[in-house]
Design an enzyme around this catalytic site. Structure first.
Site, PDB file in Angstrom:
ATOM      1  N   SER B  45     -14.040 -28.797  -3.115  1.00  0.00           N
ATOM      2  CA  SER B  45     -14.978 -27.155  -3.250  1.00  0.00           C
ATOM      3  C   SER B  45     -15.477 -27.817  -4.318  1.00  0.00           C
ATOM      4  CB  SER B  45     -14.304 -26.727  -3.734  1.00  0.00           C
ATOM      5  OG  SER B  45     -12.872 -25.439  -2.632  1.00  0.00           O
ATOM      6  N   LYS B 165      -2.099 -29.840  -2.573  1.00  0.00           N
ATOM      7  CA  LYS B 165      -3.259 -29.570  -3.550  1.00  0.00           C
ATOM      8  C   LYS B 165      -2.837 -27.556  -3.934  1.00  0.00           C
ATOM      9  CE  LYS B 165      -7.144 -29.158  -6.756  1.00  0.00           C
ATOM     10  NZ  LYS B 165      -8.522 -29.145  -5.664  1.00  0.00           N
ATOM     11  N   SER B 167      -3.918 -24.238  -5.913  1.00  0.00           N
ATOM     12  CA  SER B 167      -4.836 -24.717  -6.427  1.00  0.00           C
ATOM     13  C   SER B 167      -4.394 -22.952  -6.876  1.00  0.00           C
ATOM     14  CB  SER B 167      -6.026 -24.926  -5.813  1.00  0.00           C
ATOM     15  OG  SER B 167      -6.143 -25.833  -6.251  1.00  0.00           O
ATOM     16  N   GLY B 190      -3.924 -27.413  -8.696  1.00  0.00           N
ATOM     17  CA  GLY B 190      -5.380 -27.666  -8.973  1.00  0.00           C
ATOM     18  C   GLY B 190      -5.301 -26.504 -10.414  1.00  0.00           C
TER      19      GLY B 190
END
Lengths: 294, 294, 294, 294
Positions: B45, B165, B167, B190
């Protein structure tokens, strides 16, 4: 450009290997050509555009352009997150002969894009460079972002932004936009269950996934509205309500594709992670579409 | 595969025409090579992957592979909505030499994908066909969909899914996953503002946008945690808090790129509709990064 | 005023007619008196305060004051929507001997109250007129409104606002408040599953529904934290995780009351529309509390 | 019981000390008596019921009953979180002469109450014991909980539950309820900006905060609908749109009270934490109500 009446955002046919299926594009389009649908939106959310490569989108645009009768207005779904790629896709569609581009609100970086200025900036930048008029496309149920009415009102003054497809189902917002946008800017809705009241308050037309499988029912509501046959409109609205709910909110594209299979169109399988319906869901749809012809 | 320590999801450098900028990829990667960062995530991202074409992603993967020192683990961000395109991207990255793929949760058709079975189906289908191990990537602030802990726990038993991950910043979920996933499955976080407590409860490492601009500060926290210097860890956590907030939550990628410019990396402009910072935001970031070296 | 350690927000015992049950208040409080709990919060959310009349609240305050040992700090849950009634309730509690008031964020008129100024105005007006110190109480999972960190930081400078109970579970917010509030203002958390990491980052203590049924486990974590026995703290945190999840998030007050019944306290029935647990839920809780003594 | 036409949920007048102001209740009610409003809802959200003590609610019910003309249907807002207190309040209102009770969805313990069975249990328990018929009241913008259409459809079969006031503004839900509830069960809406389309699709009437200040405009829409003067209905709907938005969504009760002051009613101050309008907001409302008489 007048965007009146009913437009299906057409589904994308895949064969059993998951590849684009040209013969079925032809079959579906030729069958729809015989209806009073106003045109076709190609590669929108219902067309699984987020599952298609750029090359696949272009092929779909070409094939539909090849098979559509000349009285159908062609609209390409071209919106992706970046301005540059959206412009590029839009102008490729324009070159193929598409008359307008339906551009989804950018939304991935929500905390930055979730404000009027960011949306205005994006659509202005796209419209400035697009060779065909732009229709804003708002579907917060998928994007997680609802373009503010203020942004739409401001964008309605751009000479190359001509309409919005508002799929939130929020009628208060639809009414406010109709009141406050620049004269000539057209508000279309994207929710079959509220088609009739939306027309009543001034929507110019509708882009309806449901119309893929049951175009006549939606056109009947449109015609009843135009001739002010309120009872007929309400009656048909009630008749489609449950079926429309099933193939949009409840079962989405896989449900719609199954309803198309039932009604003489080719629906076929969706792409993973979307999955074909279980038998119970199929029965539910069969029952709901019993009296709705394709 | 051990995914320990700090990984920056690297930004994608664009020149003033908005094109990929190879010389700056080299500059950044060679500078990061001199740090104790564990590896690089390319096209996540933070790398504006939703703004890149497939060809651009491949080029970025190749360039980073060319410039990264051999001790850095290479992870490619390959997740898109469809299983088939995600598999294709993953295996292209594998061919370039990437050791793992970070795959974002599919989320566009929220009402269909917002359940454990749909997420499990997607990740299983991807992992079955991927030639390198898969790390699940969950960022509900962008996707609008939060993969349930139950799905992650179930997926942890797949031999080719090795990590998540996470986030969201939800520490309770992080703790639950650490307790209940299959032994060996690794939970990375994250979110820089909660790095230290996340390590304390058992996170294996972190993928931190903030580490693009200030790698040493994040590595210091990681080292303090490993040597059980709790006061130092907490102290550094407090020192980075405001800066990390500015370049993630508040100003996002444009803010992070500006901080990189300040700290000897090339940040440069983001792609539209993301826009460069206004002077006031720049000053805020300058102040926050005053004592954080690159 | 030091608000350290573990406070249960005590449940309100009802008899089989749904009336307050004084003998059981006495039983519970006398049993808790023998623990190292720091005090009691009376008529909070766990005490079903939204189900109690004003007279019932006052009776609960009086009874607990009568039975509590002198080393326990007494805190009254007094927050309702209006400033005037909150002040009135707070000062009645003060007259009974309560040392602090826990005041829930006003939230019914969300579109007006969902901003920093409105929350600041409310808490200032309450604290100005309250005869005892105020602890802000934030539980967005119930109120649908999350008081901004900015409001809390500003309110921390009011001489009669001494603490916040933050029950959102958002550790990043907890950390930010700890960093930025006025020195002396205390941040307590309200989420048992993140107790240990919250203490690690500086929380002064915790108000934990779970402590009604299993006070020793929570006190053990508190003591392990104070003596820096990190492994023990983490171990106990893991041991309570599932049980705490069941009696808070999953089954709420009815679940907690059943766990109290299991552990030698009186839980008893909740008030409708909350309902006693089904047999399956009971078994789940029995299993989770097997090794957690009361 | 027929619940047709327009009902204002009346505001509660306070004097400058914040006390109930009987003379102004009389003034307002006597002025409304001269309109074609169908009746009054006393102590709803617009009546700041969450700011009133039980005794104050009872006084308001008594006073309005004293001043209302005999052709006005009296409805009491009696819903609080517990079944027992809601029943008690409902039966006190019944004793005073109220003909129906408007009962808000319980919502504080959201994770337990946010499902069909919990809502059905609550409303059944209330309706079983209530001496007057019950109208369900759904306003998710305040409660943070949206009663499912399924629950309403099921509850429509209870002999003592006669209507719903649906204030979400969700027209699709309104349409579905109208289609699927038991014959005779009435769906009223609570959103002035969508009054006309709601009537068009079959709503029996409306409970409109806006009608406190501008009853004639809302009655005009109601009459235009009944006589099938569609252009007039749409025209008036457009005329009230902005004013209605200001005194509901944007400025809430304080805005509405100011508009009442402008239009010959007594609005007066709200209770804290609601605050009187700033001069700029006042001007905005003055302008919007210029051509809307009281």
């Amino acid at each position: 450009m007048r965007l009146q009446g009913i437009f299906p955002p057409i589904t994308t046919p895949f064969n059993s290997d998951g590849e684009l299926y040209k013969a079925k594009v032809q079959h579906n389009v030729e069958k729809w050509n015989r209806t009073a649908l106003s045109g076709y939106v190609v590669c929108g959310s219902t067309g699984e555009s987020v599952m298609l490569t750029t090359e696949e989108k272009v092929r779909m645009w070409e094939w539909v352009a090849e098979f559509a009768s000349s009285d159908k207005l062609l609209i390409a779904g071209t919106g992706v997150e970046s301005v540059r790629e959206t412009v590029d896709l839009t102008n490729r569609a324009a070159a193929i002969g598409y008359k307008a581009a339906m551009v989804r609100t950018p939304h991935y970086y929500k905390n930055l894009l979730n404000r009027t200025e960011a949306q205005v900036l994006y659509f202005r930048a796209v419209a400035d460079q697009a060779k065909i008029p732009v229709m804003i496309y708002n579907w917060p149920q998928a994007t997680g972002l609802d373009i503010p009415a203020e942004a739409v009102i401001e964008l309605s003054h751009h000479p190359n932004i001509v309409a919005i497809k508002e799929s939130s189902g929020n009628l208060e917002k639809v009414m406010r936009m109709i009141r406050e946008v620049k004269k000539g800017f057209q508000v279309l809705v994207g929710s079959a269950p509220t088609l009739w009241p939306s027309l009543t308050v001034g929507a110019a037309g509708a882009v309806l996934a449901f119309a893929n499988a049951a175009p006549y029912a939606t056109i009947t509501i449109w015609e009843a509205f135009r001739t002010r046959e309120m009872e007929a409109a309400q009656d048909w609205q009630n008749r489609i309500a449950h079926a429309a709910y099933l193939v949009t909110t409840k079962y989405g594209v896989p449900g719609l594709k199954y309803a198309m299979d039932l009604n003489g169109y080719y629906g076929g399988p969706p792409r993973l992670p979307l999955v074909p319906l279980c038998p119970e869901a199929k029965r539910e749809i069969e029952e709901a579409f019993q009296h709705l012809k394709g």
